[in-house]
Enzyme design. Structure first.
Site, PDB file in Angstrom:
ATOM      1  N   ASP A 276      60.729  66.390   5.683  1.00 14.01           N
ATOM      2  CA  ASP A 276      61.176  67.174   4.533  1.00 14.01           C
ATOM      3  C   ASP A 276      62.423  67.929   4.968  1.00 14.01           C
ATOM      4  O   ASP A 276      62.370  68.735   5.921  1.00 14.01           O
ATOM      5  CB  ASP A 276      60.060  68.133   4.121  1.00 14.01           C
ATOM      6  CG  ASP A 276      60.413  68.967   2.902  1.00 14.01           C
ATOM      7  OD1 ASP A 276      61.612  69.078   2.578  1.00 14.01           O
ATOM      8  OD2 ASP A 276      59.481  69.518   2.285  1.00 14.01           O
ATOM      9  N   ILE A 277      63.543  67.691   4.327  1.00 13.36           N
ATOM     10  CA  ILE A 277      64.805  68.274   4.791  1.00 13.36           C
ATOM     11  C   ILE A 277      64.786  69.796   4.766  1.00 13.36           C
ATOM     12  O   ILE A 277      65.455  70.454   5.552  1.00 13.36           O
ATOM     13  CB  ILE A 277      66.001  67.724   3.973  1.00 13.36           C
ATOM     14  CG1 ILE A 277      67.311  68.018   4.713  1.00 13.36           C
ATOM     15  CG2 ILE A 277      66.000  68.276   2.545  1.00 13.36           C
ATOM     16  CD1 ILE A 277      68.500  67.266   4.179  1.00 13.36           C
TER      17      ILE A 277
ATOM     18  N   ASN B 236      74.975  68.870  -8.093  1.00 13.32           N
ATOM     19  CA  ASN B 236      75.598  68.469  -9.359  1.00 13.32           C
ATOM     20  C   ASN B 236      77.034  68.979  -9.433  1.00 13.32           C
ATOM     21  O   ASN B 236      77.415  69.924  -8.726  1.00 13.32           O
ATOM     22  CB  ASN B 236      74.819  69.055 -10.545  1.00 13.32           C
ATOM     23  CG  ASN B 236      73.474  68.394 -10.732  1.00 13.32           C
ATOM     24  OD1 ASN B 236      73.356  67.186 -10.611  1.00 13.32           O
ATOM     25  ND2 ASN B 236      72.463  69.191 -11.011  1.00 13.32           N
TER      26      ASN B 236
ATOM     27  N   GLY C 189      64.781  66.023  -7.600  1.00 10.10           N
ATOM     28  CA  GLY C 189      64.716  65.484  -6.242  1.00 10.10           C
ATOM     29  C   GLY C 189      65.130  66.478  -5.181  1.00 10.10           C
ATOM     30  O   GLY C 189      64.675  67.627  -5.139  1.00 10.10           O
TER      31      GLY C 189
ATOM     32  N   ASP D  13      67.879  68.178  -4.672  1.00 14.02           N
ATOM     33  CA  ASP D  13      68.528  69.390  -5.193  1.00 14.02           C
ATOM     34  C   ASP D  13      67.488  70.440  -5.575  1.00 14.02           C
ATOM     35  O   ASP D  13      67.545  71.602  -5.149  1.00 14.02           O
ATOM     36  CB  ASP D  13      69.383  69.019  -6.404  1.00 14.02           C
ATOM     37  CG  ASP D  13      70.364  70.123  -6.797  1.00 14.02           C
ATOM     38  OD1 ASP D  13      70.689  70.956  -5.931  1.00 14.02           O
ATOM     39  OD2 ASP D  13      70.805  70.139  -7.957  1.00 14.02           O
TER      40      ASP D  13
ATOM     41  N   THR E  14      71.010  58.317  -3.182  1.00 11.54           N
ATOM     42  CA  THR E  14      70.136  57.137  -3.291  1.00 11.54           C
ATOM     43  C   THR E  14      68.850  57.417  -4.066  1.00 11.54           C
ATOM     44  O   THR E  14      68.037  56.514  -4.236  1.00 11.54           O
ATOM     45  CB  THR E  14      69.764  56.590  -1.899  1.00 11.54           C
ATOM     46  OG1 THR E  14      69.073  57.605  -1.165  1.00 11.54           O
ATOM     47  CG2 THR E  14      71.002  56.170  -1.135  1.00 11.54           C
TER      48      THR E  14
ATOM     49  N   TYR F 118      70.415  59.608  -8.344  1.00 14.75           N
ATOM     50  CA  TYR F 118      71.786  59.183  -8.659  1.00 14.75           C
ATOM     51  C   TYR F 118      71.947  57.666  -8.635  1.00 14.75           C
ATOM     52  O   TYR F 118      72.984  57.139  -9.025  1.00 14.75           O
ATOM     53  CB  TYR F 118      72.783  59.833  -7.692  1.00 14.75           C
ATOM     54  CG  TYR F 118      72.920  61.324  -7.899  1.00 14.75           C
ATOM     55  CD1 TYR F 118      73.899  61.852  -8.732  1.00 14.75           C
ATOM     56  CD2 TYR F 118      72.049  62.202  -7.271  1.00 14.75           C
ATOM     57  CE1 TYR F 118      74.012  63.216  -8.931  1.00 14.75           C
ATOM     58  CE2 TYR F 118      72.148  63.578  -7.470  1.00 14.75           C
ATOM     59  CZ  TYR F 118      73.134  64.079  -8.304  1.00 14.75           C
ATOM     60  OH  TYR F 118      73.239  65.436  -8.505  1.00 14.75           O
TER      61      TYR F 118
END
Length: 393
Positions: free
Chosen positions: A9-10, A23, A31, A33, A119, A122
């Protein structure tokens, strides 16, 4: 290692900075963001974006504090929306990576974690997005020193990884460990064991055709087969011939045109395909690869992108019939062309290679190919998790 691909998980990465897929306008998307805004402090981060940043064009980047994250900074890369590849999406995506790394360098950042930009929602093709990420990260690292992580984390990759791992461990144990035991106990011992397993598979096959459990065929099979081991307990080579005779009996006229699922083989179709394959017995690696791609009705670009093989490398293979690829490139192309295990072994042999049961990298490739998991990103993660040299990174 300055560049690693990880499944995580980033928002939980312990790096100085993480990268967000942002955006153009100061609003929060889905997702990655949304996850980063929630972890950092949704209202605080959104207010900062609205008041201090505003509109940012696709392919551009900006930096904010990390707020509640362990990362000190968030670098926001405004991701291109994929529209078939004809609206400069690649140029904009490359810019996201390049400018994010430049901005990190300007701010003295020594470690950074990227998602696979664009990916997700988007729509950028995953393998192509990975190739672009690797290109730009490696180009940056040629002249700069920074610890860079590419974080792969979505429902598909997590569930795939959870599904693969236990089965892969068993597969490695069965293939790698058995080979080592053969060295100690001798081939005869394992021939007998494998013959017993082969007999069990035949019983299961008959059961799937006739709708009966395996045990119902144990006695009927004895009409065709001798005992698996000679009375002395020693391995009897003569059983090989009897086993071959049994295979003929078990694939008699009443069964030879029936698949286990009840469908019928098209014998003429299979004879035609066999005849076509026979024409390619003397093909080089290059010739046979291109034949297989054409036979499977694939595009060359589809294959090298799935394999995450550089276009220039593939062009060398395509344009030089005697081109000799590195083994790892050949293995990746087996995945890219979605070959089965027999096709992979045949193709590799034409370059002088084989899948070794004493090499864990070969075994992991064999597992993915045998189970029709044609995902180079997940394969690379499994190599990393097993302490083996990675391919992509």
């Amino acid at each position: 290692m300055p560049f690693k691909i990880v499944r995580n998980d980033i928002t939980k990465m312990n790096t100085e900075a993480i990268v967000n897929t942002a955006n153009e306008f100061p609003s929060v998307g889905t997702g990655c963001d949304s996850a980063i805004y929630k972890a950092a402090g949704y209202d605080e981060l959104l207010k900062y974006r609205q008041e201090k940043i505003g509109y940012v064009a696709q392919g551009e980047v900006f930096i904010t504090p990390g707020f509640n994250l362990s990362a000190k900074y968030i670098i926001h890369a405004v991701s291109p929306l994929y529209d078939g590849g004809n609206a400069d999406e690649e140029v904009k995506l490359r810019s996201c990576y390049k400018k994010s790394l430049e901005l990190a360098k300007e701010n003295g950042i020594k470690s950074i974690a990227f998602p696979l930009i664009a990916t997700g929602g988007y729509g950028y093709p995953k393998e192509e997005g990975m190739r672009i990420a690797v290109d730009e990260i490696n180009a940056f690292l040629l002249e700069n020193d920074m610890l860079i992580y590419l974080v792969v984390f979505d429902d598909k990759t997590v569930s795939l990884g959870d599904k693969i791992y236990p089965d892969l461990e068993e597969y490695i144990d069965q293939n790698y460990v058995e080979e080592k035991r053969v060295e100690e106990y001798g081939e005869g011992f394992f021939k007998a064991a494998r013959r017993e397993e082969a007999g069990s598979r035949r019983r299961r096959k008959l059961g799937s055709i006739f709708g009966k459990p395996e045990r119902d065929f144990a006695s009927s099979e004895s009409m065709f087969l001798p005992n698996m081991a000679a009375p002395s307990g020693k391995y009897d080579e003569s059983l090989d011939e009897a086993d071959e005779d049994a295979e003929v009996l078990l694939s008699g006229a009443s069964l030879e045109t029936i698949k286990p699922d009840g469908a019928y083989f098209d014998i003429e179709e299979h004879e035609s395909k066999l005849e076509e394959r026979m024409k390619h017995l003397s093909d080089t690696f290059s010739q046979y690869l291109l034949y297989l791609i054409q036979d499977k009705k694939m595009e060359n670009s589809e294959v090298y992108k799935r394999a995450i093989v550089d276009k220039k490398t593939f062009s060398k293979i395509k344009n030089n019939v005697n081109y000799h690829p590195q083994k790892i490139t050949a293995l990746c192309l087996c995945v890219g062309a979605m070959l089965n295990l027999d096709e992979s072994k045949d193709l590799l042999a034409r370059a002088g290679y084989a899948l070794s049961p004493c090499d864990k990298t070969d075994i992991i490739f064999s597992y993915f190919i045998e189970n029709e998991i044609y995902d180079m990103i997940e394969l690379d993660i499994q190599l990393e998790e097993h302490g083996l040299p990675c391919i992509i990174s």
